[in-house]
Motif scaffolding. Structure first.
Motif, PDB file in Angstrom:
ATOM      1  N   PHE A 113      40.757  45.912  32.586  1.00  0.00           N
ATOM      2  CA  PHE A 113      39.419  45.603  32.112  1.00  0.00           C
ATOM      3  C   PHE A 113      39.479  44.489  31.070  1.00  0.00           C
ATOM      4  O   PHE A 113      38.605  43.625  31.020  1.00  0.00           O
ATOM      5  N   LEU A 114      40.536  44.494  30.239  1.00  0.00           N
ATOM      6  CA  LEU A 114      40.700  43.504  29.176  1.00  0.00           C
ATOM      7  C   LEU A 114      41.482  42.290  29.648  1.00  0.00           C
ATOM      8  O   LEU A 114      41.127  41.155  29.331  1.00  0.00           O
ATOM      9  N   VAL A 115      42.563  42.522  30.365  1.00  0.00           N
ATOM     10  CA  VAL A 115      43.434  41.448  30.869  1.00  0.00           C
ATOM     11  C   VAL A 115      43.709  41.757  32.344  1.00  0.00           C
ATOM     12  O   VAL A 115      44.570  42.569  32.662  1.00  0.00           O
ATOM     13  N   PRO A 116      42.984  41.130  33.250  1.00  0.00           N
ATOM     14  CA  PRO A 116      43.054  41.539  34.664  1.00  0.00           C
ATOM     15  C   PRO A 116      44.426  41.456  35.316  1.00  0.00           C
ATOM     16  O   PRO A 116      44.707  42.240  36.206  1.00  0.00           O
ATOM     17  N   GLN A 117      45.280  40.509  34.920  1.00  0.00           N
ATOM     18  CA  GLN A 117      46.559  40.347  35.607  1.00  0.00           C
ATOM     19  C   GLN A 117      47.711  40.204  34.611  1.00  0.00           C
ATOM     20  O   GLN A 117      48.480  39.256  34.654  1.00  0.00           O
ATOM     21  N   SER A 118      47.835  41.181  33.749  1.00  0.00           N
ATOM     22  CA  SER A 118      48.862  41.107  32.714  1.00  0.00           C
ATOM     23  C   SER A 118      50.269  41.103  33.294  1.00  0.00           C
ATOM     24  O   SER A 118      51.169  40.442  32.765  1.00  0.00           O
ATOM     25  N   ASP A 119      50.473  41.829  34.391  1.00  0.00           N
ATOM     26  CA  ASP A 119      51.809  41.882  34.980  1.00  0.00           C
ATOM     27  C   ASP A 119      52.230  40.511  35.497  1.00  0.00           C
ATOM     28  O   ASP A 119      53.382  40.095  35.321  1.00  0.00           O
TER      29      ASP A 119
END
Length: 814
Positions: free
Chosen positions: A533-539
């Motif tokens: 929700f905050l960072v869609p693609q952190s991985d």
């Protein structure tokens, strides 16, 4: 004597009498029939009069109820069935009885009955006054606007709460025993005034002409504007001010006592602020975008606030970084009579400083600031910094998440400083950069460490040999060479560099240490994998070659922060999922069955006719003379269908308003072709630092032109134009027009940047946003446009479509 009457005369007289009697009989029959017909007609007329009166009374009641609703349709609907705005059609059911949950029908019925009771001419001794038996309002045939959950629908955008149906209004009246019911049905829609996925972003730019496209500002060492610097790709214009991007209303001034940002602050900023998307550079969209951070702590134009807090001094500076690395550098205890330390300082780009008119490049220290091995005046442009300030300025800092291959440009210099513990003599210097062969020659000649410095103020006595100081030879020395964070600007998407998102960590303002340059930003740590929700693609940010770059090809925007971030499993929590670079107005859900009104200007014979028809439909004119203005008069999503043959040229452009425009009702206005002129300010009532009513302008294929008087054009709206062949914000080709702009909403365009060679611009006859607005401007995000905000609920409105309804009147039964 009289004559005797014969039988023949008697017969004649009898015949005459019979004829007379027959005529009388016929006359009697005729008179009776006529009387019967007249009586029947009188009875029919009487019943018709009763019927027509009952009809008119039912229609009058229906009109009264409709008028009462017309002034407060949305308020009535929201008060009666708030679930209509926060639940799906399936959860609500196919119909809703408004009458049962709102007193408006009973109130209007009572008012209407009081009116009927005053009509003495309609009073009947037997039945009394006319009676209004009932008034009711129902919503029927309720369905979703976008029931599909396909990948194509999620790419276009989808609000599962948006719906359509029929609003049915009825009034039942009885007059002299005759009952009549009048019914009116109209199509309605529940739609959001948020225009689509781009509205999650303060600034949305699909493509960048070349890596240094945004780096055009001349900035002095202290952060003030270098008004003498002329930027070659901008036709040697001087940039007087930057474009400041404020991603929310919760900005803060950066001082030396600012508190260290916590994880709570981080999540608050990611949650509530508008994001930024800068599409890749180059004609093939395969190059990085460079944002060169400006030097200095000037409150308006200095950029060092993005790297750290200012020192408490007359000339604020960044705190140095301490280097303690005994593996590579000998400690001072290895050398008698010496006490020294090593450190580093981050540095922004600058084009001028005292004694050096060429700025950072003129120091001839940092790689990449000269086209060849040595700086020459033609390299001056490499010292220019960004015109686009993505995180505001020092007086109003506003960090956020950046999408796209955006790299932060900054410099770093390493220094030594020390003293002779016997004599007290001090020394200091900045390390130079050099090839390994040159380093080896200095070591062979047994040079002291000052020989490895680019700048030093005094020789070091007794000498500290470089061979003894650099414990691992050139490998150790290379760790102290001046550093430019940007890779070669001609490279394709790089495998080295520093993601602009790492600045998010610099702006935590930690006192202990600066972030590690080659590490991943904290917002793409493993813990953020569950925070899509905050960072869609952190991985992906964590594992890509340049850690911290946020991809834009599979981005998700979600309604609720609830862990349901799989669009296949939880489609109703997904507002958008797809490739940001593929978005246009035409293929988004903005140009779909969400449209509530269509204004057909095809029959207009001229631009002037189009202008007049547009304004009469959309606005209400207030006042006359110099103070006259337009106000938005209707709520809805309006598609303006312009004349056939209209192009995106300025000559064919239509003004959004020929008078200053005040936003009183929320609107989304879409032009199906052609450009738009914004000649006057567009303003709305400000609540909590942002416009209260949402207003959006979208072009399928055109440019925005800012015209009219005044230095700055104020625009309380979200502007959208994403066609690959247009989509620019420009000044008109005629002289004059505003020199800057102040947007409160957001901006989504195809491109805004400079071309390295203006002749390679396919629209070079138009120019670019940067070329036209050298005085910069502001983009202030309106959080009410954020589909991931709790305020998004209030963006949904109830709109009666501007189409013919169905009217009927019939017997109301017993």
């Amino acid at each position: 004597m009289g004559r005797l009457k014969t039988g023949k005369s008697l017969t004649k007289r009898g015949f005459l009498l019979g004829v007379v009697l027959l005529v009388c009989l016929l006359m009697a029959v005729f008179i009776f029939s006529f009387n019967s017909i007249v009586r029947q007609r009188n009875i029919q007329a009487h019943h018709l009069m009763i019927s027509e009166t009952a009809n008119y009374l039912a229609i009058s009641g229906l009109r009264l109820l409709s008028d009462k609703l017309g002034s407060s349709y949305e308020a009535t609907i929201k008060a009666s069935c708030p679930e209509l705005f926060n639940q799906t059609a399936e959860a609500i059911g196919s119909s809703i009885d408004i009458s049962s949950s709102n007193p408006i029908c009973d109130t209007v019925r009572a008012d209407f009955q009081n009116f009927l009771d005053s009509l003495d001419e309609l009073h009947d001794p037997a039945s009394g006054y006319p009676i209004c038996h009932s008034m009711d309002v129902r919503l029927e045939d309720i369905n979703r606007l976008t029931p599909d959950t396909t990948a194509a629908q999620l790419q276009a955008g989808r609000d599962p709460i948006e719906k359509c149906g029929q609003i049915v209004v009825r009034c039942s009246v009885e007059y002299r025993g005759l009952k009549r019911q009048a019914t009116l049905s109209r199509q309605f829609r529940i739609v959001s005034m948020v225009p689509g996925a781009v509205s999650r972003f303060t600034l949305f730019v699909k493509k960048t002409p070349y890596p240094d496209s945004y780096n055009s500002m001349g900035i002095k060492f202290d952060g003030a504007v270098d008004t003498a610097y002329q930027h070659p790709p901008a036709q040697n214009k001087t940039y007087q001010a930057p474009l400041l991007v404020f991603n929310g209303t919760d900005t803060v001034t950066i001082n030396n006592d600012i508190a260290e940002r916590t994880d709570i602050d981080d999540k608050k900023h990611l949650r509530s602020r508008g994001w930024i998307f800068l599409g890749p550079a180059g004609s093939a969209a395969d190059e990085a975008v460079f944002i060169k951070i400006p030097s200095g702590f000037n409150s308006l134009t200095g950029g060092h606030f993005m790297l750290g807090w200012p020192s408490l001094s007359a000339m604020p500076v960044l705190a140095p970084e301490t280097i303690d690395d005994p593996t590579n550098f000998a400690p001072d205890s290895d050398f008698s009579e010496h006490e020294y330390d090593l450190g580093a300082k981050f540095q922004g780009f600058y084009t001028w400083e005292d004694g050096n008119p060429y700025g950072a490049g003129g120091q001839n220290m940092w790689p990449g600031l000269a086209a060849g091995s040595t700086f020459v005046p033609a390299d001056h442009l490499r010292s220019a910094s960004t015109w686009l300030y993505p995180f505001g300025n020092r007086s109003r800092s506003s960090r956020t998440l950046v999408f796209g291959p955006v790299l932060a440009g900054f410099l770093k210099v390493y220094f030594y400083r020390g003293k002779n513990t016997v004599t007290g003599a001090t020394y200091k210097g900045m390390w130079d950069g050099m090839s390994e062969s040159l380093y080896d020659s200095k070591i062979a000649a047994n040079h002291g460490i000052e020989s490895f410095a680019a700048i030093f103020d005094a020789p070091i006595n007794p000498p500290i040999p470089g061979a003894d100081f650099f414990k691992n030879g050139y490998n150790s020395f290379s760790k102290l060479m001046p550093y430019n964070s940007l890779p070669d600007p001609s490279a394709t998407l790089p495998s080295n560099g520093i993601a602009l998102n790492l600045i998010f960590d610099f702006m935590k303002y930690k006192r202990a240490a600066y972030p590690q340059l080659l590490s991943a930003p904290s917002i793409c740590a493993l813990s953020y994998d569950a925070e899509r929700f905050l960072v869609p693609q952190s991985d992906e940010m964590r594992t890509c070659p340049v850690k911290g770059i946020h991809p834009y090809d599979e981005t998700g925007i979600y309604f609720e922060e609830n862990g349901q971030y799989d669009p296949n499993a939880y489609p109703d929590n997904c507002y958008f999922y797809g490739d940001l670079s593929s978005l246009t107005v035409f293929n988004s859900n903005l140009f779909s069955n969400r449209i509530t009104h269509k204004i057909d200007l095809k029959s207009c014979a001229s631009l002037a006719e189009e202008q007049d028809a547009l304004e009469k439909f959309l606005y209400k004119k207030i006042g006359n003379g110099p103070g006259a203005r337009n106000e938005t008069d209707k709520t809805g999503i309006f598609l303006i269908k312009r004349r056939i043959g209209v192009t995106d040229s300025y000559a064919d452009a239509l003004k959004i308003s020929s008078l200053p425009l005040t936003v009183m009702q929320p609107q989304i206005v879409i032009f199906d072709r052609g450009s738009m002129i914004i000649e006057h300010d567009i303003t709305a009532n400000m609540v909590d630092g942002a416009p209260e009513k949402l207003f959006s302008l979208a072009l399928l294929n055109g440019n925005f032109y800012l015209h009219g008087s005044g230095f700055t054009r104020k625009i309380h709206a979200y502007l959208i134009s994403l066609n690959p062949n247009s989509g620019r914000l420009l000044k008109p080709p005629t002289p004059g027009g505003p020199q800057s702009f102040e947007i409160h909403g957001g901006l989504a365009l195809t491109e805004i940047g400079l071309y390295e060679d203006p002749m390679t611009d396919p629209k070079n006859y138009l120019g670019s946003t940067m070329l036209h607005f050298t005085n910069g401007g502001e983009i202030n995000y309106n959080p009410r446009f954020n589909p991931s905000s709790p305020a998004y609920l209030n963006s949904r409105v109830f709109v009666i479509e501007d189409t013919a309804g169905k009217f009927s009147i019939e017997g109301a039964g017993s």
